[in-house]
Design a protein around this motif. Structure first.
Motif, PDB file in Angstrom:
ATOM      1  N   SER A 197       0.831  -1.204   0.000  1.00 13.10           N
ATOM      2  CA  SER A 197       0.000   0.000   0.000  1.00 13.10           C
ATOM      3  C   SER A 197       0.869   1.259   0.000  1.00 13.10           C
ATOM      4  CB  SER A 197      -0.920   0.013   1.224  1.00 13.10           C
ATOM      5  OG  SER A 197      -1.806  -1.079   1.195  1.00 13.10           O
ATOM      6  N   TYR A 198       1.981   1.205   0.742  1.00 14.57           N
ATOM      7  CA  TYR A 198       2.890   2.345   0.803  1.00 14.57           C
ATOM      8  C   TYR A 198       3.497   2.615  -0.569  1.00 14.57           C
ATOM      9  CZ  TYR A 198       6.983   5.161   1.903  1.00 14.57           C
ATOM     10  OH  TYR A 198       7.933   6.152   1.917  1.00 14.57           O
ATOM     11  N   LYS A 199       3.999   1.586  -1.231  1.00 11.54           N
ATOM     12  CA  LYS A 199       4.635   1.757  -2.537  1.00 11.54           C
ATOM     13  C   LYS A 199       3.635   2.265  -3.574  1.00 11.54           C
ATOM     14  CE  LYS A 199       6.157  -2.410  -2.660  1.00 11.54           C
ATOM     15  NZ  LYS A 199       6.674  -3.632  -3.262  1.00 11.54           N
ATOM     16  N   GLU A 200       2.421   1.757  -3.523  1.00 17.51           N
ATOM     17  CA  GLU A 200       1.389   2.215  -4.451  1.00 17.51           C
ATOM     18  C   GLU A 200       1.079   3.688  -4.225  1.00 17.51           C
ATOM     19  OE1 GLU A 200      -3.282   1.334  -5.677  1.00 17.51           O
ATOM     20  OE2 GLU A 200      -2.305   0.128  -4.129  1.00 17.51           O
ATOM     21  N   ALA A 201       1.010   4.095  -2.961  1.00 19.00           N
ATOM     22  CA  ALA A 201       0.720   5.494  -2.651  1.00 19.00           C
ATOM     23  C   ALA A 201       1.839   6.409  -3.139  1.00 19.00           C
ATOM     24  CB  ALA A 201       0.501   5.663  -1.145  1.00 19.00           C
ATOM     25  N   VAL A 202       3.102   5.984  -2.981  1.00 18.99           N
ATOM     26  CA  VAL A 202       4.242   6.768  -3.489  1.00 18.99           C
ATOM     27  C   VAL A 202       4.104   6.971  -4.992  1.00 18.99           C
ATOM     28  CG1 VAL A 202       6.737   6.734  -3.898  1.00 18.99           C
ATOM     29  CG2 VAL A 202       5.835   6.085  -1.661  1.00 18.99           C
ATOM     30  N   TYR A 203       3.783   5.901  -5.698  1.00 20.28           N
ATOM     31  CA  TYR A 203       3.633   5.959  -7.155  1.00 20.28           C
ATOM     32  C   TYR A 203       2.492   6.903  -7.553  1.00 20.28           C
ATOM     33  CZ  TYR A 203       2.670   4.305 -11.906  1.00 20.28           C
ATOM     34  OH  TYR A 203       2.439   4.238 -13.257  1.00 20.28           O
ATOM     35  N   LYS A 204       1.370   6.788  -6.870  1.00 26.72           N
ATOM     36  CA  LYS A 204       0.198   7.596  -7.216  1.00 26.72           C
ATOM     37  C   LYS A 204       0.431   9.078  -6.913  1.00 26.72           C
ATOM     38  CE  LYS A 204      -2.599   4.271  -8.569  1.00 26.72           C
ATOM     39  NZ  LYS A 204      -3.126   4.189  -9.964  1.00 26.72           N
ATOM     40  N   ILE A 205       1.107   9.370  -5.822  1.00 30.13           N
ATOM     41  CA  ILE A 205       1.396  10.766  -5.488  1.00 30.13           C
ATOM     42  C   ILE A 205       2.209  11.426  -6.596  1.00 30.13           C
ATOM     43  CG2 ILE A 205       2.851  12.195  -3.986  1.00 30.13           C
ATOM     44  CD1 ILE A 205       0.245  11.766  -2.670  1.00 30.13           C
ATOM     45  N   GLY A 206       3.180  10.679  -7.147  1.00 34.84           N
ATOM     46  CA  GLY A 206       3.980  11.214  -8.255  1.00 34.84           C
ATOM     47  C   GLY A 206       3.128  11.544  -9.468  1.00 34.84           C
ATOM     48  N   LEU A 207       2.172  10.676  -9.780  1.00 37.35           N
ATOM     49  CA  LEU A 207       1.281  10.925 -10.916  1.00 37.35           C
ATOM     50  C   LEU A 207       0.418  12.166 -10.682  1.00 37.35           C
ATOM     51  CD1 LEU A 207       0.023   7.304 -11.794  1.00 37.35           C
ATOM     52  CD2 LEU A 207       1.827   8.621 -12.910  1.00 37.35           C
ATOM     53  N   LEU A 208      -0.075  12.311  -9.460  1.00 37.71           N
ATOM     54  CA  LEU A 208      -0.914  13.473  -9.149  1.00 37.71           C
ATOM     55  C   LEU A 208      -0.116  14.767  -9.249  1.00 37.71           C
ATOM     56  CD1 LEU A 208      -3.063  12.217  -6.124  1.00 37.71           C
ATOM     57  CD2 LEU A 208      -3.654  12.260  -8.546  1.00 37.71           C
ATOM     58  N   LEU A 209       1.147  14.732  -8.847  1.00 34.28           N
ATOM     59  CA  LEU A 209       1.991  15.921  -8.936  1.00 34.28           C
ATOM     60  C   LEU A 209       2.112  16.388 -10.383  1.00 34.28           C
ATOM     61  CD1 LEU A 209       5.332  16.539  -7.105  1.00 34.28           C
ATOM     62  CD2 LEU A 209       5.211  16.862  -9.570  1.00 34.28           C
ATOM     63  N   ILE A 210       2.359  15.453 -11.286  1.00 31.87           N
ATOM     64  CA  ILE A 210       2.500  15.815 -12.701  1.00 31.87           C
ATOM     65  C   ILE A 210       1.165  16.296 -13.264  1.00 31.87           C
ATOM     66  CG2 ILE A 210       3.088  14.948 -14.989  1.00 31.87           C
ATOM     67  CD1 ILE A 210       5.464  15.367 -13.075  1.00 31.87           C
ATOM     68  N   GLU A 211       0.066  15.675 -12.822  1.00 29.11           N
ATOM     69  CA  GLU A 211      -1.253  16.103 -13.291  1.00 29.11           C
ATOM     70  C   GLU A 211      -1.535  17.548 -12.880  1.00 29.11           C
ATOM     71  OE1 GLU A 211      -5.861  14.430 -13.425  1.00 29.11           O
ATOM     72  OE2 GLU A 211      -4.232  13.195 -12.617  1.00 29.11           O
ATOM     73  N   ARG A 212      -1.115  17.921 -11.684  1.00 27.56           N
ATOM     74  CA  ARG A 212      -1.266  19.316 -11.251  1.00 27.56           C
ATOM     75  C   ARG A 212      -0.455  20.242 -12.149  1.00 27.56           C
ATOM     76  NH1 ARG A 212      -0.749  20.790  -4.989  1.00 27.56           N
ATOM     77  NH2 ARG A 212      -1.492  22.742  -5.907  1.00 27.56           N
ATOM     78  N   LEU A 213       0.749  19.806 -12.480  1.00 20.93           N
ATOM     79  CA  LEU A 213       1.655  20.644 -13.261  1.00 20.93           C
ATOM     80  C   LEU A 213       1.095  20.939 -14.644  1.00 20.93           C
ATOM     81  CD1 LEU A 213       4.474  21.975 -13.597  1.00 20.93           C
ATOM     82  CD2 LEU A 213       5.285  19.762 -14.430  1.00 20.93           C
ATOM     83  N   ILE A 214       0.561  19.916 -15.318  1.00 19.75           N
ATOM     84  CA  ILE A 214       0.128  20.090 -16.707  1.00 19.75           C
ATOM     85  C   ILE A 214      -1.308  20.598 -16.818  1.00 19.75           C
ATOM     86  CG2 ILE A 214       1.734  18.355 -17.585  1.00 19.75           C
ATOM     87  CD1 ILE A 214      -0.449  16.324 -17.629  1.00 19.75           C
ATOM     88  N   SER A 215      -1.980  20.776 -15.663  1.00 19.03           N
ATOM     89  CA  SER A 215      -3.350  21.293 -15.701  1.00 19.03           C
ATOM     90  C   SER A 215      -3.398  22.808 -15.564  1.00 19.03           C
ATOM     91  CB  SER A 215      -4.190  20.654 -14.593  1.00 19.03           C
ATOM     92  OG  SER A 215      -4.279  19.256 -14.788  1.00 19.03           O
ATOM     93  N   GLY A 216      -2.272  23.419 -15.217  1.00 17.32           N
ATOM     94  CA  GLY A 216      -2.227  24.879 -15.134  1.00 17.32           C
ATOM     95  C   GLY A 216      -2.930  25.417 -13.906  1.00 17.32           C
ATOM     96  N   TYR A 217      -4.253  25.465 -13.936  1.00 19.15           N
ATOM     97  CA  TYR A 217      -5.013  26.082 -12.843  1.00 19.15           C
ATOM     98  C   TYR A 217      -4.877  25.311 -11.534  1.00 19.15           C
ATOM     99  CZ  TYR A 217      -8.638  22.465 -13.290  1.00 19.15           C
ATOM    100  OH  TYR A 217      -9.310  21.264 -13.297  1.00 19.15           O
ATOM    101  N   LEU A 218      -4.518  24.025 -11.589  1.00 17.76           N
ATOM    102  CA  LEU A 218      -4.375  23.229 -10.370  1.00 17.76           C
ATOM    103  C   LEU A 218      -3.107  23.571  -9.594  1.00 17.76           C
ATOM    104  CD1 LEU A 218      -5.628  19.680 -11.438  1.00 17.76           C
ATOM    105  CD2 LEU A 218      -6.844  21.479 -10.212  1.00 17.76           C
ATOM    106  N   MET A 219      -2.259  24.427 -10.167  1.00 22.02           N
ATOM    107  CA  MET A 219      -1.103  24.892  -9.397  1.00 22.02           C
ATOM    108  C   MET A 219      -1.532  25.726  -8.195  1.00 22.02           C
ATOM    109  SD  MET A 219       1.788  25.843 -12.215  1.00 22.02           S
ATOM    110  CE  MET A 219       2.400  24.642 -13.387  1.00 22.02           C
ATOM    111  N   SER A 220      -2.717  26.288  -8.281  1.00 23.38           N
ATOM    112  CA  SER A 220      -3.271  27.043  -7.152  1.00 23.38           C
ATOM    113  C   SER A 220      -3.760  26.072  -6.085  1.00 23.38           C
ATOM    114  CB  SER A 220      -4.436  27.915  -7.632  1.00 23.38           C
ATOM    115  OG  SER A 220      -5.221  28.346  -6.541  1.00 23.38           O
TER     116      SER A 220
END
Length: 500
Positions: A197-220
């Motif tokens: 569960s820990y390793k999966e969460a680490v992986y998913k957090i990384g994906l969410l970070l990039i999704e925030r970056l490429i969404s523009g408005y989610l940087m807020s």
């Protein structure tokens, strides 16, 4: 009337464009080469809605197009990307520019003020507390734990029965067990599902970070807090923090009963000459009033992540490279045979030190595949980079991936060639041409630990298995993440050696 309304809107947009893109800082940043600017939004269109794979490829395209430096401008974001050693030295060699950039801000809910993200006096105090935990004598003691985990890894590889396996998954298990049992002094409970569960969460957090970056408005942060992605993040953060809290509680109970490892209980942490494992030292520092319970968790979260995920990446690309270069694999095995002969004894720290060619292989792997492909710093004052004036407050993104693949620094740079790191071939190389563990005062505190762990693991695998490639080096595609993550599984086959 409609025409007047249209003219009013047009004039307003033009004034807004001038305000956003022709202020003093914007003019300085836009003098630096970069992608074509768009009306009002600058360069934001370049990254909106890209996939993580496309975003990674775009970075490589820009690094190849622009000579060592380029910029990204989309008010209020101003970033300069550098991949030449002269500019990198200016940024990372002093204590002036030690604050991390906006990308690291997204990690704040997870790592808070751990060593990776903290700054100023807090960073300096934590660094002083933690530095002794990676002393040579502590690392020597870890060799036995490395070997125990090597045996567990060997049993897992035998079960693969020469079938193609995703080595990142197997090596991530290995490194998570290792960091828990060494720096944290707390073995994982193999009967529970917490590690997975820990390793999966680490992986998913990384994906969410990039999704925030490429969404523009989610940087807020404000806008982000209303999204489903934010709710997903909260779920993963709960898993991550529950895991580390469990590790801390378990170790505290042990210390209360048995005392800390290699430490005289009651002696102030700041004056002891003995060396103590990391989590024990943090707990004792709490007892001495040097940090609180939140401070312990911040550092445990940081080192659990950095100590397992980045090392697993390094090992993955190391085994991939050795498997795809049979002549290099044979040289490593010959070196191991010279050290051990037919003796099946575990490797001591002296044995690991003698693995000089394997060390060259690791260094070459970290050149081609740096587990952390970029670093960020926020410039605290105006600086000159490649003869361009870069204003204070600009985020400087240091692209170690592209730095390490520059043809003017490394001949035939995309080729895996461990001989680059033979002592005679390192003479004259720019000191900031190779930065897999960052550089300067904020370099990686655990780099010696990581090198020993990778040596120990790779040596144990190669002593007992032949590595056969399934995934070829040229087939590996990367996606943007906190670490150098492959877009698809990396597959190898492991064939037991005839040791008779």
């Amino acid at each position: 009337m409609l025409v007047l309304y249209f003219l009013f809107v047009l004039i307003f947009l033009c004034i807004l464009h001038l305000f956003l893109n022709y202020n003093e800082q914007a003019r300085l940043i836009r003098k630096i080469p970069g992608p074509k600017d768009n009306f009002i939004i600058g360069n934001m269109m370049e990254i909106l809605s890209l996939s993580p794979e496309q975003l990674f490829a775009l970075g490589r395209k820009y690094a190849a197009t622009f000579d060592g430096i380029y910029r990204f401008w989309a008010y209020p974001i101003r970033s300069v990307f550098v991949c030449n050693p002269e500019d990198i030295e200016i940024v990372v060699s002093s204590m002036k520019h030690t604050d991390k950039g906006i990308l690291y801000k997204f990690l704040k809910p997870w790592l808070n003020d751990g060593l990776l993200l903290s700054k100023g006096e807090k960073w300096l105090q934590r660094r002083k507390i933690l530095t002794p935990t990676f002393h040579f004598n502590i690392l020597r003691q870890f060799c036995l734990i490395f070997e125990e985990n090597n045996l567990r890894l060997g049993r897992s590889l035998k079960l693969t029965d020469q079938k193609a396996v995703n080595i990142m998954q197997i090596l991530s298990d290995y490194t998570l067990h290792t960091i828990c049992e060494t720096a944290m002094g707390t073995p994982l409970d193999e009967t529970s599902n917490t590690g997975k569960s820990y390793k999966e969460a680490v992986y998913k957090i990384g994906l969410l970070l990039i999704e925030r970056l490429i969404s523009g408005y989610l940087m807020s942060d404000f806008l982000f807090s209303f999204t489903s992605i934010y709710r997903q993040q909260l779920k993963y953060l709960t898993n991550l923090h529950n895991f580390t809290n469990k590790v801390i509680r378990k170790r505290k109970r042990y210390i209360k009963t048995h005392g800390a490892s290699n430490y005289n209980v009651g002696e102030p942490v700041t004056t002891t000459k003995k060396k103590t494992a990391m989590l024990d030292l943090l707990i004792l520092a709490e007892n001495d009033g040097l940090l609180n319970e939140d401070g312990i968790r911040e550092e445990v979260d940081t080192f659990m992540f950095e100590g397992h995920d980045t090392t697993a990446c390094g090992l993955t690309y190391l085994l991939l490279s050795i498997a795809n270069n049979k002549h290099i694999q044979d040289k490593v095995v010959a070196e191991l045979n010279k050290i051990f002969g037919e003796n099946e004894r575990p490797a001591s720290i002296e044995d690991l030190a003698a693995m000089r060619y394997l060390e060259c292989c690791i260094k070459e792997t970290l050149r081609l595949y740096p587990p952390v492909p970029f670093l960020t710093r926020t410039l605290s004052e105006t600086v000159k980079l490649s003869n361009y004036t870069v204003p204070a407050g600009t985020e400087c993104i240091i692209q170690s991936y592209d730095l390490h693949r520059r043809e003017d620094l490394y001949v035939n740079a995309h080729k895996f060639d461990p001989d680059r790191f033979l002592p005679e071939n390192c003479v004259g190389r720019h000191p900031f041409a190779y930065i897999p563990f960052s550089a300067g005062p904020r370099n990686c505190i655990g780099q010696k630990f990581a090198m020993l762990e990778m040596k120990s693991c790779a040596a144990a695998v190669l002593r007992h298995f032949e590595l056969h490639p399934v995934t070829r080096e040229c087939d590996v595609r990367f996606k943007s993440d906190v670490v150098l993550r492959s877009a698809e599984p990396i597959l190898l086959k492991f064939v037991e050696r005839n040791t008779k």
